[in-house]
Scaffold this active site. Structure first.
Site, PDB file in Angstrom:
ATOM      1  N   LYS A   1       0.872  -1.189   0.000  1.00  0.00           N
ATOM      2  CA  LYS A   1       0.000   0.000   0.000  1.00  0.00           C
ATOM      3  C   LYS A   1       0.907   1.237   0.000  1.00  0.00           C
ATOM      4  O   LYS A   1       1.450   1.622   1.018  1.00  0.00           O
ATOM      5  CB  LYS A   1      -0.886  -0.027   1.252  1.00  0.00           C
ATOM      6  CG  LYS A   1      -2.225   0.666   1.107  1.00  0.00           C
ATOM      7  CD  LYS A   1      -2.157   2.142   0.840  1.00  0.00           C
ATOM      8  CE  LYS A   1      -1.954   2.967   2.089  1.00  0.00           C
ATOM      9  NZ  LYS A   1      -1.760   4.403   1.777  1.00  0.00           N
TER      10      LYS A   1
ATOM     11  N   GLU B   1       9.027   0.794  11.178  1.00  0.00           N
ATOM     12  CA  GLU B   1      10.165   1.715  11.034  1.00  0.00           C
ATOM     13  C   GLU B   1       9.568   3.109  11.127  1.00  0.00           C
ATOM     14  O   GLU B   1       8.861   3.549  10.237  1.00  0.00           O
ATOM     15  CB  GLU B   1      10.861   1.458   9.696  1.00  0.00           C
ATOM     16  CG  GLU B   1      12.297   1.944   9.668  1.00  0.00           C
ATOM     17  CD  GLU B   1      12.431   3.281   9.006  1.00  0.00           C
ATOM     18  OE1 GLU B   1      12.387   4.293   9.755  1.00  0.00           O
ATOM     19  OE2 GLU B   1      12.564   3.333   7.785  1.00  0.00           O
TER      20      GLU B   1
ATOM     21  N   CYS C   1      13.325  10.083   8.161  1.00  0.00           N
ATOM     22  CA  CYS C   1      13.080   9.728   9.556  1.00  0.00           C
ATOM     23  C   CYS C   1      14.360   9.842  10.375  1.00  0.00           C
ATOM     24  O   CYS C   1      14.317  10.023  11.580  1.00  0.00           O
ATOM     25  CB  CYS C   1      12.473   8.346   9.650  1.00  0.00           C
ATOM     26  SG  CYS C   1      13.270   7.173   8.580  1.00  0.00           S
TER      27      CYS C   1
ATOM     28  N   GLU D   1       9.075  15.406  15.900  1.00  0.00           N
ATOM     29  CA  GLU D   1       9.645  15.206  14.566  1.00  0.00           C
ATOM     30  C   GLU D   1       8.992  16.197  13.600  1.00  0.00           C
ATOM     31  O   GLU D   1       7.777  16.179  13.415  1.00  0.00           O
ATOM     32  CB  GLU D   1       9.385  13.778  14.095  1.00  0.00           C
ATOM     33  CG  GLU D   1      10.028  13.497  12.753  1.00  0.00           C
ATOM     34  CD  GLU D   1       9.854  12.065  12.289  1.00  0.00           C
ATOM     35  OE1 GLU D   1       8.748  11.526  12.414  1.00  0.00           O
ATOM     36  OE2 GLU D   1      10.845  11.486  11.791  1.00  0.00           O
TER      37      GLU D   1
END
Ligand code: ADP
Length: 524
Positions: A223, A297, A331, A428
């Site tokens: 996806k 992750e 990330c 973040e």
């Protein structure tokens, strides 16, 4: 930015030339004479992008579509089939069939290896095309996609093609007094795998996920992110061209609801997710029903540390690269920069200079070093963080949003005077925004660097080898880069401590995400 010729290394030039694209004619990075779209790219985006289920391309069962846009202009780029739970059901049943009874289930490691290797070759053959699609869809510079994303994706398939023939368990003796036993373990594919990926490296994330799952013999429903489905759909076409049997590789496009339908499906054996920590936690809830295996992750707030004894000619551009590469949409971005007090002013000045020298523009312009952020939503989010930094008392030395009537551009942004409890330091941002802090002692530094819920990566710049190892051991993160940053390789495991995730991507370690261990015990 070291779009380093054709190498698959993503580190800044060692001689410290910083954020300058090195274009190598011999290696073909300038093979595209103009920034015009290739005919095959134009054709590809003209037709609606469909879902790949059981080897067939189909519209969504409900007939719904969504649009994706070019973040450099805000214009609609393509129409995409919007997969819903009925499409996921169909894809899961195709994947189950392929896993249990199709030719895939009977294939040897060597046969799987050939198909996986071929897919790597096909990616390389379509290098320019895939790089253009990635640049259009995600906004990243064409040159970067061509030098990094696409070759790394090809490399991942080739590396995993090697593992397909090297999957085995152990033989060992047991001590049970009840008799004489022969015992061994088998490594078996976990089964039908759902893979949900983000938009920051669309093709590469698809490769990180698909390649090991295919190497172990699983079947997959991928996806892609709703913002960036183009290269995943093209990859599905290439997988069919490579000859994977129907149902082994399925691609279902859609939004979070599509991902949730996959993560909660009772006939999916495992879900592998890359994305935000928040969504990662919701994946865990979705997976509860049948306790499917989960690997994650997730996000990061990675410290990048420059000691006074570092080679600053490398460390300063390295620090810029750590945060500004891919527009900070990594990330593992080095979003907290810690600098030893005696070189703090020098580094600060250097990083501001690096930031100001970066050419921001449309990714298809060959001179562009930083493209737009991926979407309006992401642009507003990043600008919101920059505003919050200023409101909460941090000092913005350079950067901020680019005012204009189209495109989602933010300039490389540098903050000082930030405090540990500010949003820009804790959360973040996923944008080109760095906070720079001075430190006095190694002890204070380690405490500050580890003062985060995340644990994905860290950078350490020093010429003192003992210090490098000592600090590397003290940092709670899945990767420490010493005198480099953003070095990725198919052989190098990547993943997080703490809230940065479960399991590892790449290397031998990732195979564990896709295998079960069966213990076999025989009484003689
Ligand atoms: P980002 O915050 O970087 O946009 P997300 O974590 O929101 O990334 O999304 C990463 C991927 O997860 C995308 O493919 C997205 O469609 C998918 N996704 C979003 N919400 C959910 C959900 N609740 N369940 C499963 N997948 C989801």
């Amino acid at each position: 930015l070291s779009a380093q010729t054709h190498s698959t290394r993503l580190h800044p030039p060692p001689e410290g030339r910083g954020f300058t694209l090195r274009l190598d004619k011999k290696e073909g990075i300038l093979s595209m004479e103009t920034n015009g779209l290739l005919p095959q790219v134009q054709d590809f985006i003209k037709k609606p992008l469909l879902n790949l289920i059981d080897g067939q391309w189909s519209s969504s069962i409900a007939g719904e579509e969504f649009s994706v846009e070019n973040p450099a202009t805000g214009d609609v780029l393509a129409q995409v089939a919007y997969g819903k739970s009925a499409d996921i059901d169909k894809a899961v049943s195709a994947a189950r069939n392929a896993f249990e009874s199709g030719p895939w289930a009977r294939m040897s490691g060597s046969e799987r290896s050939k198909l996986i290797w071929k897919l790597g070759d096909l990616i390389e053959t379509h290098l320019d095309e895939l790089a253009q699609l990635e640049s259009l869809d995600n906004g990243k510079p064409f040159n970067v996609a061509k030098a990094a994303d696409v070759p790394l994706a090809a490399d991942m398939f080739r590396y995993m093609a090697g593992w397909a023939t090297k999957i085995y368990g152990d033989t060992f003796a047991i001590s049970n007094p009840g008799g004489t036993f022969k015992t061994y373990t088998l490594k078996e594919p976990v089964g039908v795998v759902g893979q949900i990926i983000p938009w920051n490296f669309p093709l590469l994330m698809a490769a990180w996920k698909l390649a090991p799952a295919l190497a172990t013999g699983c079947s997959v429903i991928l996806k892609p992110a709703e913002q960036t489905p183009l290269t995943a759909v093209r990859l599905g076409e290439l997988a069919m061209e490579a000859g994977f049997p129907p149902g082994v590789v399925n691609v279902v496009n859609g939004f979070g609801d599509t991902g949730a339908a996959l993560a909660s499906h009772m006939d999916v054996d495992k879900v592998a997710f890359t994305g935000s920590t928040e969504v990662g936690k919701s994946i865990l809830n979705s997976a509860q029903g049948n306790l499917k295996k989960v690997s994650l992750e997730l996000g990061g707030k990675s410290p990048n540390i420059i000691f006074a004894d570092a080679n600053l000619d490398a460390a300063i551009p390295g620090a810029a690269f750590s945060i500004f590469f891919n527009h900070g949409q990594c990330c593992c971005a080095g979003s907290r920069l810690y600098v030893e007090e005696s070189v703090y002013e020098q580094v600060l000045e250097g990083i501001v200079q690096q930031a100001d020298a970066i050419k921001v523009g449309d990714g298809l312009d060959l001179a562009t070093q930083m493209g737009p952020l991926v979407s309006r939503e992401q642009y507003e989010r990043v600008c919101g963080f920059i505003d919050s930094g200023e409101q909460q008392g941090a000092k913005k030395l350079t950067g901020g949003k680019v005012e204009g009537d189209h495109g989602y551009f933010v300039r490389p942004t540098v903050f000082t005077n930030a405090k540990p409890d500010m949003q820009i330091v804790k959360e973040e941002i996923f944008g080109p925004v760095v906070s720079v802090f001075p430190f006095k002692s190694e002890k204070d530094l380690v405490a500050a660097a580890n003062d985060t819920n995340y644990g994905l990566a860290a950078g350490i710049w020093t010429e003192n080898v003992s210090k490098a190892h000592r600090v590397s051991s003290a940092i709670k993160a899945g990767t420490t880069w010493i005198n480099c940053y953003n070095v990725f390789d198919a052989a190098l495991p990547f993943g997080g401590y703490k809230e940065s995730g479960w399991g590892r991507e790449m290397g031998r370690d990732v195979l564990a995400n896709y295998m079960e261990t069966k213990s076999v015990c025989i009484q003689i």
